[in-house]
Scaffold this active site. Structure first.
Site, PDB file in Angstrom:
ATOM      1  N   HIS A  59       0.971  -1.151  -0.115  1.00  0.00           N
ATOM      2  CA  HIS A  59       0.014  -0.002  -0.070  1.00  0.00           C
ATOM      3  C   HIS A  59       0.759   1.257   0.127  1.00  0.00           C
ATOM      4  O   HIS A  59       1.095   1.716   1.083  1.00  0.00           O
ATOM      5  CB  HIS A  59      -0.942   0.072   1.205  1.00  0.00           C
ATOM      6  CG  HIS A  59      -1.984   1.153   1.301  1.00  0.00           C
ATOM      7  ND1 HIS A  59      -3.105   0.644   0.609  1.00  0.00           N
ATOM      8  CD2 HIS A  59      -1.924   2.389   1.625  1.00  0.00           C
ATOM      9  CE1 HIS A  59      -3.900   2.181   0.970  1.00  0.00           C
ATOM     10  NE2 HIS A  59      -3.111   2.823   1.448  1.00  0.00           N
ATOM     11  N   SER A 111     -18.284  10.846  -5.000  1.00  0.00           N
ATOM     12  CA  SER A 111     -19.569  10.422  -4.359  1.00  0.00           C
ATOM     13  C   SER A 111     -20.734  11.195  -4.920  1.00  0.00           C
ATOM     14  O   SER A 111     -21.808  11.041  -4.605  1.00  0.00           O
ATOM     15  CB  SER A 111     -19.451  11.002  -2.841  1.00  0.00           C
ATOM     16  OG  SER A 111     -19.239  12.402  -2.643  1.00  0.00           O
ATOM     17  N   HIS A 135      -9.319   1.627   1.728  1.00  0.00           N
ATOM     18  CA  HIS A 135      -9.119   2.038   2.858  1.00  0.00           C
ATOM     19  C   HIS A 135     -10.371   1.939   3.755  1.00  0.00           C
ATOM     20  O   HIS A 135     -11.345   1.876   3.146  1.00  0.00           O
ATOM     21  CB  HIS A 135      -8.997   3.625   2.712  1.00  0.00           C
ATOM     22  CG  HIS A 135      -7.598   4.146   2.054  1.00  0.00           C
ATOM     23  ND1 HIS A 135      -7.834   4.455   0.732  1.00  0.00           N
ATOM     24  CD2 HIS A 135      -6.352   4.258   2.346  1.00  0.00           C
ATOM     25  CE1 HIS A 135      -6.745   4.809   0.352  1.00  0.00           C
ATOM     26  NE2 HIS A 135      -5.750   4.815   1.331  1.00  0.00           N
ATOM     27  N   GLU A 148     -10.269   4.064   8.859  1.00  0.00           N
ATOM     28  CA  GLU A 148      -9.176   4.717   9.492  1.00  0.00           C
ATOM     29  C   GLU A 148      -9.254   5.547  10.647  1.00  0.00           C
ATOM     30  O   GLU A 148      -8.188   5.652  11.597  1.00  0.00           O
ATOM     31  CB  GLU A 148      -8.729   5.471   8.051  1.00  0.00           C
ATOM     32  CG  GLU A 148      -7.057   6.342   8.363  1.00  0.00           C
ATOM     33  CD  GLU A 148      -6.802   6.853   6.999  1.00  0.00           C
ATOM     34  OE1 GLU A 148      -7.464   6.706   6.114  1.00  0.00           O
ATOM     35  OE2 GLU A 148      -5.663   7.306   7.020  1.00  0.00           O
ATOM     36  N   ASP A 180       1.935   3.345   3.306  1.00  0.00           N
ATOM     37  CA  ASP A 180       1.126   4.610   2.746  1.00  0.00           C
ATOM     38  C   ASP A 180       2.098   5.392   2.051  1.00  0.00           C
ATOM     39  O   ASP A 180       3.148   4.853   1.446  1.00  0.00           O
ATOM     40  CB  ASP A 180       0.358   5.176   3.982  1.00  0.00           C
ATOM     41  CG  ASP A 180      -1.114   5.453   3.474  1.00  0.00           C
ATOM     42  OD1 ASP A 180      -1.515   5.488   2.485  1.00  0.00           O
ATOM     43  OD2 ASP A 180      -1.931   5.838   4.500  1.00  0.00           O
TER      44      ASP A 180
HETATM   45 ZN   LIG Z   1      -3.456   4.898   1.796  1.00  0.00          ZN
END
Ligand SMILES: [Zn+2]
Length: 404
Positions: free
Chosen positions: A65, A149, A210, A213, A308
């Site tokens: 990731h 969205s 994800h 988180e 990340d």
């Molecule tokens: Zn990420």
């Protein structure tokens, strides 16, 4: 065909076997593992590579990731709180993307190679990292990401995602493997997610998302409340969550999925993910910088570890991330944690990304690294922890049997 002779071999199998004074014979794949004398007789024409004292051969590291498109960031973003960070990303995103050239991404890929990362999962939101990934000697599972969205923009967003996915499909090889990322439950419309996941099921692509988180995400998905309520009201009043956590997990049924972060996920959600063959990607530095909490890794079986992106980290070197894991989980036995962490960045990473590597075993791809311990260890059991404490770059890195 070559034979490489190391002081120690960390097989990174489930028993975490450490072999002393063994050698491996390999071409693109690992052909045999035995004493050097036996291999010399069996493969008399093989070229012999002798390694220095206290050399440790182990599978290449797997970082499932990473967001390479944010590699230009150093100090542009604000840390300490997830929503504050997200707001800073929205303000700085265009500048950071513009500043992120192929050279900057290539430099980060080289840092990863030198530190022994032989496979990555690149989360690609815009396709800016495609050329650099295509030209990299590493194995890249290229996750074309779908995000957005607004119901009225679904078609445009989906077509843009498809064009980025097609670029990866057109160049599919042993080194570049197309895959799909659904950004998150709070940011991706369920129609987009469903359509993208249908493609993943059709082609058997690995999927990444994800998930849970932050506390803000937990409150938003559970109650439509909390910091995300204020955040979304800036864009559209009376916003509602697009899905709850349970429905979101169910969307991924039948897909091999990496759920990243999961800091605020419940044990039931983690179990549901693992029962479906999914894995959890732990990014402790990112979680610390964004103030999202600490993942309870104790009961996670399919644990992988990722860096990340540099939007929430200072290093894409997995050894730095491994040191962070050791320091983060201070209540766990340090030597068991070192082994668990090394398995997470080798065998588990390969399983999660569907790659035939991550273990020193016959017939797996010859993706391996050689590290050097600075001195003799007190006992063999100390090797995993000492490697994590002392390794910054490798002595040598092999991908598909070729030395980088
Ligand atoms: Zn990420």
């Amino acid at each position: 065909m070559k034979i490489i002779n190391a002081s120690y071999i960390l097989t990174c199998n489930d028993e975490f076997e450490i072999s002393k004074d063994k050698a491996i014979c390999f071409d693109e794949k690992i052909i045999d593992i035995d004493n050097i004398e036996v291999l010399n007789v069996k493969y008399p024409d093989a070229e012999i590579i002798n390694l220095p004292k206290n050399s440790v051969l182990m599978p290449g590291l797997i970082n499932p990731h990473v967001h390479l498109e944010f590699s230009a960031n150093k100090s542009s973003l604000t840390y300490g709180d997830f929503i504050a960070w997200l707001n800073s990303v929205i303000v700085k995103r265009d500048d950071l993307l513009l500043a992120c050239t192929d050279e900057i991404i290539e430099e980060q890929l080289k840092i990863m190679q030198k530190s022994g990362t032989t496979s990555i999962g690149a989360i690609s939101s815009f396709g800016k990292d495609f050329e650099a990934c295509l030209n990299s000697p590493q194995r890249v599972v290229f996750f074309a990401e779908v995000l957005g969205s607004r119901p009225d923009a679904v078609d445009i967003l989906f077509n843009d995602f498809l064009s980025r996915l097609r670029a990866a499909q057109d160049h599919q090889s042993e080194r570049l493997i197309p895959a799909i990322s659904i950004h998150s439950p709070y940011s991706t419309h369920p129609i987009l997610a469903r359509n993208a996941l249908d493609i993943a099921r059709k082609y058997n692509y690995v999927v990444s998302t994800h998930f849970m988180e932050s506390v803000a995400e937990r409150n938003w998905l559970d109650k439509g409340d909390g910091d995300f309520n204020n955040f979304f009201s800036n864009f559209a009043p009376n916003s509602k969550p697009m899905s709850n956590a349970d429905d979101y997990i169910k969307l991924f049924k039948g897909c091999k999925t990496l759920f990243t972060h999961c800091v605020q996920a419940t044990p039931k959600e983690i179990k549901e993910i693992e029962d479906e063959g999914g894995s959890i990607t732990h990014c402790p530095v990112s979680n610390r910088l964004l103030g999202t909490g600490k993942l309870n890794i104790r009961n996670i079986n399919n644990l992988t570890i990722g860096t990340d992106g540099l939007s929430s980290n200072i290093s894409l070197n997995l050894w730095d991330e491994l040191r962070a894991v050791i320091l983060t989980h201070e209540k766990q036995d340090i030597n068991s944690l070192a082994k668990k962490s090394l398995l997470a960045v080798t065998k588990n990473g390969a399983n999660a990304l569907n790659l035939n590597c991550g273990e020193i075993k016959k017939d797996t791809l010859a993706d391996f690294i050689v590290c050097e311990l600075p001195e003799d260890v007190y006992c063999e059991e100390d090797i995993p922890l000492e490697l994590i404490l002392h390794t910054k770059t490798t002595h040598s890195t092999y991908i598909g049997g070729r030395k980088l």
